[in-house]
Design a protein around this motif. Structure first.
Motif, PDB file in Angstrom:
ATOM      1  N   LYS A 159      33.101  38.187  41.493  1.00  0.00           N
ATOM      2  CA  LYS A 159      33.508  36.854  42.017  1.00  0.00           C
ATOM      3  C   LYS A 159      32.879  36.249  40.358  1.00  0.00           C
ATOM      4  O   LYS A 159      32.116  36.468  39.946  1.00  0.00           O
ATOM      5  CB  LYS A 159      32.514  36.449  42.837  1.00  0.00           C
ATOM      6  CG  LYS A 159      33.010  34.768  43.544  1.00  0.00           C
ATOM      7  CD  LYS A 159      32.732  34.562  44.920  1.00  0.00           C
ATOM      8  CE  LYS A 159      34.022  33.539  45.688  1.00  0.00           C
ATOM      9  NZ  LYS A 159      33.806  33.378  46.983  1.00  0.00           N
ATOM     10  N   TYR A 206      38.350  35.218  41.649  1.00  0.00           N
ATOM     11  CA  TYR A 206      37.618  36.766  41.360  1.00  0.00           C
ATOM     12  C   TYR A 206      38.530  37.394  40.128  1.00  0.00           C
ATOM     13  O   TYR A 206      39.228  36.394  39.489  1.00  0.00           O
ATOM     14  CB  TYR A 206      38.166  37.643  42.561  1.00  0.00           C
ATOM     15  CG  TYR A 206      37.762  37.289  43.886  1.00  0.00           C
ATOM     16  CD1 TYR A 206      36.539  37.668  44.403  1.00  0.00           C
ATOM     17  CD2 TYR A 206      38.376  36.424  44.940  1.00  0.00           C
ATOM     18  CE1 TYR A 206      36.050  37.492  45.575  1.00  0.00           C
ATOM     19  CE2 TYR A 206      37.737  36.087  45.965  1.00  0.00           C
ATOM     20  CZ  TYR A 206      36.686  36.619  46.475  1.00  0.00           C
ATOM     21  OH  TYR A 206      36.066  36.193  47.786  1.00  0.00           O
ATOM     22  N   ASN A 223      32.741  47.472  44.102  1.00  0.00           N
ATOM     23  CA  ASN A 223      33.019  46.086  44.884  1.00  0.00           C
ATOM     24  C   ASN A 223      31.808  45.193  44.646  1.00  0.00           C
ATOM     25  O   ASN A 223      30.984  45.523  45.366  1.00  0.00           O
ATOM     26  CB  ASN A 223      33.593  46.203  46.379  1.00  0.00           C
ATOM     27  CG  ASN A 223      33.624  44.928  47.162  1.00  0.00           C
ATOM     28  OD1 ASN A 223      33.638  43.808  46.264  1.00  0.00           O
ATOM     29  ND2 ASN A 223      33.806  44.971  48.149  1.00  0.00           N
ATOM     30  N   LYS A 224      31.870  44.253  43.625  1.00  0.00           N
ATOM     31  CA  LYS A 224      30.489  43.397  43.425  1.00  0.00           C
ATOM     32  C   LYS A 224      30.744  42.118  44.334  1.00  0.00           C
ATOM     33  O   LYS A 224      30.094  41.150  43.901  1.00  0.00           O
ATOM     34  CB  LYS A 224      30.598  43.497  41.933  1.00  0.00           C
ATOM     35  CG  LYS A 224      30.040  44.782  41.504  1.00  0.00           C
ATOM     36  CD  LYS A 224      29.319  44.588  40.025  1.00  0.00           C
ATOM     37  CE  LYS A 224      28.758  45.912  39.663  1.00  0.00           C
ATOM     38  NZ  LYS A 224      28.571  45.843  37.970  1.00  0.00           N
ATOM     39  N   THR A 225      31.745  41.938  44.977  1.00  0.00           N
ATOM     40  CA  THR A 225      31.820  40.871  45.675  1.00  0.00           C
ATOM     41  C   THR A 225      30.929  40.894  47.141  1.00  0.00           C
ATOM     42  O   THR A 225      30.696  41.841  47.675  1.00  0.00           O
ATOM     43  CB  THR A 225      33.489  40.462  46.118  1.00  0.00           C
ATOM     44  OG1 THR A 225      33.840  41.256  46.995  1.00  0.00           O
ATOM     45  CG2 THR A 225      34.272  40.632  44.884  1.00  0.00           C
ATOM     46  N   ASN A 226      31.268  39.663  47.985  1.00  0.00           N
ATOM     47  CA  ASN A 226      30.927  39.896  49.247  1.00  0.00           C
ATOM     48  C   ASN A 226      32.017  39.821  50.319  1.00  0.00           C
ATOM     49  O   ASN A 226      31.833  39.498  51.441  1.00  0.00           O
ATOM     50  CB  ASN A 226      30.092  38.436  49.506  1.00  0.00           C
ATOM     51  CG  ASN A 226      30.649  37.392  49.157  1.00  0.00           C
ATOM     52  OD1 ASN A 226      31.725  37.189  48.953  1.00  0.00           O
ATOM     53  ND2 ASN A 226      30.099  36.045  49.329  1.00  0.00           N
ATOM     54  N   VAL A 227      32.963  40.245  49.836  1.00  0.00           N
ATOM     55  CA  VAL A 227      34.128  40.562  50.725  1.00  0.00           C
ATOM     56  C   VAL A 227      34.650  42.108  50.768  1.00  0.00           C
ATOM     57  O   VAL A 227      34.436  42.263  49.535  1.00  0.00           O
ATOM     58  CB  VAL A 227      35.056  39.576  50.829  1.00  0.00           C
ATOM     59  CG1 VAL A 227      34.798  38.044  50.982  1.00  0.00           C
ATOM     60  CG2 VAL A 227      35.914  39.581  49.194  1.00  0.00           C
ATOM     61  N   PRO A 235      31.533  45.364  50.664  1.00  0.00           N
ATOM     62  CA  PRO A 235      30.613  44.754  49.645  1.00  0.00           C
ATOM     63  C   PRO A 235      29.602  45.730  49.345  1.00  0.00           C
ATOM     64  O   PRO A 235      29.064  46.447  50.110  1.00  0.00           O
ATOM     65  CB  PRO A 235      30.247  43.531  50.213  1.00  0.00           C
ATOM     66  CG  PRO A 235      31.111  43.165  51.299  1.00  0.00           C
ATOM     67  CD  PRO A 235      31.479  44.560  51.850  1.00  0.00           C
TER      68      PRO A 235
END
Ligand code: CU
Length: 475
Positions: free
Chosen positions: A31, A44, A69-73, A101
């Motif tokens: 993100k 993103y 995956n360094k996002t929160n989704v 995530p």
């Protein structure tokens, strides 16, 4: 003694190189924020550990990528246009489960193609929030060596969330239909070319109020790699004063086409050769949205030049994309190698009273996928009965256009995505040589979300349980 030292040193060197080669490239889905015309927005991106956006590889080597995956989704990233094993295709609930995530997934397969490709989210509507990046594969035996490669990634942008955009599309479609029923005199005209009213159009994540400026030198030879990574926008690429030579489309080399304006539909890519003149100057490379004056772009600038920014509005509306360029494209290689053994028909339609888009009157995931067998020479006939064009994408294969509106064309273009024009048809052919459950869908993100998606399934290919659980016949 010296010889021994050189020998030992070379062993050491080979060891370092092979150790580096066997280490996967890390791609981080992150993100981040961008500033669009002075206003900040959360988006993103997909970047390597060193910050480089996307991936660059070499034909003949392996695509060896650790996707984090360094996002929160949850995410799923698709390698668009690549010929790869089905389980590496990166499509949520068809070829894999989404990556939660904090988790990662390893992708490993040989790169059998070269050229300009891209990667993008294939889960929910994250593609609209710029969850995409370039994917470039260099060819050790390139037809055009010694060209400076410049990638121009085009994206449409809104400060409104994609979920809200989708809800608005459904709402306004209903309202439009309702007003049509009330007012019988109202012209049942074609739907708009662009059904989303975007806030901005980006080239390498910048608008023309603060465009990316790329330093070039006089007489430099450039290979422009244009990627239309938009969710719902077709463009005309305008090379301005510079004459361009279109030399590849969707990664496939073609007989060069010289022009100043080139069509690029959603998800397609163009490789265009340019030559900087032997004098100082600013050379804008623009992309204008079909049916509007709106444009975006980058600037190629020679040293010691006063930069003049182009306007965000062109002087006249760009026409809708058409089939003229398609008819001019002739690839250097063909995939039509034997007679067709299997024909599949796909009708593309829209039901505007509920903003539903269908393939063969089916709404994803309530579909009965058509089947092909390994070894088939498959023909797909797309018939568009709607008033909008649809960029149809088949995963895992390169196909050749053989007919436009039923009329045969000789040595037609190779693609992974074709724009099927309103009230028009296109026929494509490919070798069924890559078993799998292959997504086949409209690449307008909101059309796909509204149902315009199916899979083409190889007989005897074991479908994953998450896929078979998800799809069900039309209710
Ligand atoms: Cu569509």
């Amino acid at each position: 003694m010296i010889r021994t030292l050189i020998f030992l040193a070379s062993l050491f060197f080979i060891n370092i190189c092979s150790a580096e080669e066997s280490k996967p490239v890390t791609l981080n889905v992150i993100k981040t924020s961008i500033t669009v015309d002075g206003k900040k927005s959360e988006v993103y991106d997909i970047v390597q550990d060193n910050g480089q956006e996307g991936y660059e590889g070499v034909k003949g080597q392996n695509f060896d990528v650790l996707l984090k995956n360094k996002t929160n989704v949850p995410v799923a990233i698709h390698w668009h246009g690549l010929i790869l094993p089905n389980n590496q295709d990166g499509v949520a609930y068809i070829t894999q489960l989404p990556i939660p995530p904090g988790k990662s997934q390893h992708y490993f397969f040989p790169l059998v193609q070269s050229g300009t490709y891209w990667m993008h989210s294939h889960y929910k509507l994250f593609e609209q929030q710029l969850m995409s990046a370039p994917l470039i594969i260099n060819n050790p035996n390139d037809l055009y060596p010694n060209y400076k490669s410049i990638t121009v990634m085009l994206q449409d942008f809104s400060f409104t969330s994609p979920d809200k955009i989708f809800a608005n599309l459904k709402k306004s479609s209903k309202e439009k239909m309702a007003s049509m029923h009330m007012d019988h005199d109202m012209n049942m005209s074609e739907p708009d070319l662009n059904d989303v009213d975007y806030d901005a159009f980006l080239a390498n994540r910048h608008t023309l109020s603060k465009p990316e400026i790329i330093q070039v030198s006089a007489r430099q030879k450039i290979r422009l790699r244009v990627i239309n990574a938009s969710a719902a926008t077709n463009f005309w690429v305008n090379t301005g004063k510079l004459e361009g030579a279109l030399i590849a489309v969707d990664g496939n080399n073609i007989k060069p086409i010289k022009n100043h304006k080139f069509q690029v539909a959603i998800a397609q890519r163009l490789d265009i050769l340019l030559s900087i003149p032997n004098k100082k100057g600013t050379y804008p490379i623009l992309a204008q949205v079909e049916g509007t004056k709106k444009q975006t772009g980058i600037l190629l600038v020679t040293p010691d030049t006063k930069i003049v920014l182009p306007s965000k509005l062109a002087t006249s509306d760009a026409p809708a994309l058409n089939d003229d360029q398609e008819r001019q494209i002739h690839p250097l290689n063909s995939v039509v190698t034997k007679p067709v053994t299997k024909t599949l028909h796909y009708t593309l339609e829209g039901n505007m009273s509920d903003y539903v888009w269908t393939i063969n009157k089916e709404i994803w995931p309530h579909v009965t996928p058509l089947k092909i067998s390994k070894g088939d020479q498959v023909e797909m006939v797309y018939t568009n009965n709607s008033g909008m064009s649809h960029p149809m994408h088949l995963h895992g294969h390169v196909f050749q256009v053989t007919r436009i509106d039923g009329k045969p064309i000789t040595n037609g273009p190779l693609h992974d995505t074709i724009l099927v024009m309103p009230h028009s048809s296109k026929t494509i052919v490919f070798n069924a040589d890559n078993p799998g459950i292959w997504p086949m869908h409209c690449h307008v993100l909101y059309h796909m979300e509204a149902g315009m998606m199916t899979t083409t399934n190889y007989t005897n290919y074991p479908a994953p349980s998450f896929y078979t659980k998800m799809i069900s016949p039309q209710k």
